[in-house]
Design a protein around this motif. Structure first.
Motif, PDB file in Angstrom:
ATOM      1  N   VAL A 148      39.175  44.105  39.805  1.00  0.00           N
ATOM      2  CA  VAL A 148      38.358  43.311  40.375  1.00  0.00           C
ATOM      3  C   VAL A 148      37.859  43.712  41.825  1.00  0.00           C
ATOM      4  N   LEU A 149      36.461  43.704  41.989  1.00  0.00           N
ATOM      5  CA  LEU A 149      35.974  43.979  43.431  1.00  0.00           C
ATOM      6  C   LEU A 149      35.326  42.666  44.055  1.00  0.00           C
ATOM      7  N   ILE A 150      35.801  42.339  45.342  1.00  0.00           N
ATOM      8  CA  ILE A 150      35.229  41.261  46.151  1.00  0.00           C
ATOM      9  C   ILE A 150      34.532  41.916  47.320  1.00  0.00           C
ATOM     10  N   ILE A 151      33.056  41.501  47.188  1.00  0.00           N
ATOM     11  CA  ILE A 151      32.041  41.602  48.232  1.00  0.00           C
ATOM     12  C   ILE A 151      31.935  40.862  49.352  1.00  0.00           C
ATOM     13  N   GLN A 152      32.260  41.301  50.640  1.00  0.00           N
ATOM     14  CA  GLN A 152      31.949  40.632  51.657  1.00  0.00           C
ATOM     15  C   GLN A 152      31.364  41.517  52.988  1.00  0.00           C
ATOM     16  N   THR A 153      30.167  41.888  52.974  1.00  0.00           N
ATOM     17  CA  THR A 153      29.942  42.864  54.129  1.00  0.00           C
ATOM     18  C   THR A 153      29.410  41.951  55.208  1.00  0.00           C
ATOM     19  N   ALA A 154      29.555  40.847  55.682  1.00  0.00           N
ATOM     20  CA  ALA A 154      29.486  40.045  56.736  1.00  0.00           C
ATOM     21  C   ALA A 154      30.006  40.399  58.089  1.00  0.00           C
ATOM     22  N   PHE A 155      30.198  39.682  59.026  1.00  0.00           N
ATOM     23  CA  PHE A 155      30.731  40.142  60.212  1.00  0.00           C
ATOM     24  C   PHE A 155      32.264  39.927  59.992  1.00  0.00           C
ATOM     25  N   ILE A 156      33.027  40.285  60.980  1.00  0.00           N
ATOM     26  CA  ILE A 156      34.544  40.285  61.094  1.00  0.00           C
ATOM     27  C   ILE A 156      35.457  39.238  60.566  1.00  0.00           C
ATOM     28  N   ILE A 208      30.482  51.577  42.521  1.00  0.00           N
ATOM     29  CA  ILE A 208      30.789  50.441  41.859  1.00  0.00           C
ATOM     30  C   ILE A 208      30.943  50.788  40.201  1.00  0.00           C
ATOM     31  N   ARG A 209      29.884  51.335  39.898  1.00  0.00           N
ATOM     32  CA  ARG A 209      29.512  51.486  38.272  1.00  0.00           C
ATOM     33  C   ARG A 209      30.822  52.184  37.671  1.00  0.00           C
ATOM     34  N   ARG A 210      31.094  53.505  38.627  1.00  0.00           N
ATOM     35  CA  ARG A 210      31.919  54.380  37.930  1.00  0.00           C
ATOM     36  C   ARG A 210      33.457  53.652  37.930  1.00  0.00           C
ATOM     37  N   ASN A 211      33.754  52.574  38.732  1.00  0.00           N
ATOM     38  CA  ASN A 211      34.996  52.076  38.707  1.00  0.00           C
ATOM     39  C   ASN A 211      35.264  50.920  37.629  1.00  0.00           C
ATOM     40  N   HIS A 212      34.071  50.695  37.113  1.00  0.00           N
ATOM     41  CA  HIS A 212      34.474  49.907  35.686  1.00  0.00           C
ATOM     42  C   HIS A 212      35.382  48.488  36.156  1.00  0.00           C
ATOM     43  N   TYR A 213      34.541  47.864  36.740  1.00  0.00           N
ATOM     44  CA  TYR A 213      35.362  46.374  37.206  1.00  0.00           C
ATOM     45  C   TYR A 213      35.054  45.419  36.151  1.00  0.00           C
ATOM     46  N   ASP A 214      36.248  44.781  35.952  1.00  0.00           N
ATOM     47  CA  ASP A 214      36.368  43.637  34.992  1.00  0.00           C
ATOM     48  C   ASP A 214      35.683  42.356  35.590  1.00  0.00           C
ATOM     49  N   ALA A 215      35.652  42.429  36.941  1.00  0.00           N
ATOM     50  CA  ALA A 215      34.950  41.406  37.675  1.00  0.00           C
ATOM     51  C   ALA A 215      34.499  41.734  38.908  1.00  0.00           C
ATOM     52  N   VAL A 216      33.399  41.312  39.354  1.00  0.00           N
ATOM     53  CA  VAL A 216      32.716  41.396  40.891  1.00  0.00           C
ATOM     54  C   VAL A 216      32.416  40.277  41.237  1.00  0.00           C
ATOM     55  N   ILE A 217      32.940  39.851  42.385  1.00  0.00           N
ATOM     56  CA  ILE A 217      32.840  38.566  42.975  1.00  0.00           C
ATOM     57  C   ILE A 217      32.226  38.638  44.185  1.00  0.00           C
ATOM     58  N   ASN A 218      31.014  38.223  44.339  1.00  0.00           N
ATOM     59  CA  ASN A 218      30.140  37.998  45.490  1.00  0.00           C
ATOM     60  C   ASN A 218      30.183  37.051  46.424  1.00  0.00           C
ATOM     61  N   LEU A 219      30.661  36.991  47.593  1.00  0.00           N
ATOM     62  CA  LEU A 219      30.880  36.024  48.554  1.00  0.00           C
ATOM     63  C   LEU A 219      29.533  35.634  49.180  1.00  0.00           C
TER      64      LEU A 219
END
Length: 331
Positions: free
Chosen positions: A4-12, A75-86
């Motif tokens: 699983v990948l979580i995406i959170q590229t905002a501030f600290i 990301i595509r190479r990692n073959h995630y089951d789920a990507v969760i974008n916050l």
């Protein structure tokens, strides 16, 4: 649920709050490999994290969009089951939509949400009563997942580094903020330091860019037991130091969330923003300090601003030092 990948590229602070999802996912799927994507500079928050498999880093400051394509390839190479974008911005929506993951999950306010497999209503505003970790938790729609608190894991070297400062009673203050209207005025910090009892050491925290402000507050306060640690402690060291303070005084900014992540006592000072936005302290022992009367101009926005739109900044200057002193534990 293998990866699983979580995406959170905002501030600290946003990234610290996202750590709650790592806790929830690990408890629900203990064998899954959990990754997180953060902006460059925030990766150190997860050094030695016990539940994290990998930290992906997006450099937003140098060749931003070229690097975005490189991240997509990874990301595509990692073959995630789920990507969760916050997040609710097109760039992370692009990564989510083209991730190749079986499940692509995000909020309806993301401009590319039509390309996700699961879209969740984003509920913002003081009327919802939701904290940010509860909003994020809605993305984890699997019944196995339960709400968890954010958590950081200072390494043994981080803990060892701050042991030198843990002598006797001490408090930490973090006087700076990215946004001027979120920052308790320096004159008020100075007045506060002048009233702190003489048997309490004061550690002033911040980044390299905050060092001059922190030193000015110390010098003008004349408090002999104040030490400027701005730029001398990394994120995890700051969290480890705050954990054993008798109290931490912070703005509505990242250090507040550091306290939540290690359950450190905290007094959160709100100027232009309000706790009702859902980013308040989560520590067991926490206090909120704000102006004692309503202002027609407050809040002036969801985020802080570079200057007070009205020019008076009453939401900061009208907070009384006695309000902060009442949160200091009795000797």
């Amino acid at each position: 649920m293998q990866r699983v990948l979580i995406i959170q590229t905002a501030f600290i602070g946003d990234v610290v709050l996202a750590s709650a999802m790592l806790e929830s996912l690990h408890q629900a799927f203990p064998t899954a490999e959990l990754d997180i994507l953060v902006r460059k500079g925030n990766e150190s928050l997860f050094k030695g994290h016990p539940y994290l498999h990998d930290t992906l880093i997006w450099n937003k400051q140098h060749n931003k969009y070229k690097h975005l394509w490189q991240i997509l390839t990874q990301i595509r190479r990692n073959h995630y089951d789920a990507v969760i974008n916050l997040q609710r911005y097109a760039a992370t929506g692009f990564l989510t939509a083209l991730s190749g993951a079986r499940e692509k999950i995000g909020f309806d306010k993301n401009p590319l949400s039509a390309l996700f497999t699961k879209v969740i209503l984003h509920q913002m505003g003081s009327s919802t009563g939701l904290h940010e970790i509860e909003r994020n938790q809605l993305l984890l729609y699997w019944p196995e997942t339960k709400l968890s608190l954010p958590k950081l894991y200072p390494t043994q070297s981080d803990i060892h580094f701050v042991e030198q400062f843990k002598q006797g009673k001490y408090i930490c203050i973090a006087p700076s903020s990215v946004w001027m209207t979120k920052q308790f005025p320096k004159e008020k910090w100075i007045a506060f330091l002048q009233q702190v009892p003489s048997d309490i050491t004061i550690y002033v925290l911040g980044g390299n860019n905050d060092a001059a402000l922190c030193q000015e507050i110390i010098d003008r306060s004349g408090n002999p037991l104040s030490l400027n640690l701005a730029g001398k402690c990394n994120f995890l060291q700051s969290a480890a130091l705050m954990q054993d303070a008798i109290m931490n005084y912070v703005n509505d900014s990242a250090p507040m969330h550091f306290c939540s992540s290690v359950n450190a006592p905290v007094t959160a000072i709100y100027c232009s923003t309000i706790p009702g936005f859902g980013y308040g302290p989560l520590s067991t022992k926490s206090y909120i300090v704000q102006i004692n009367r309503d202002l027609s101009c407050r809040p002036c926005g969801l985020h802080g601003k570079k200057e007070c739109p009205q020019g008076h900044f009453d939401c900061g200057y009208k907070i009384e030092i006695a309000q902060l002193m009442r949160c200091l534990p009795a000797s």
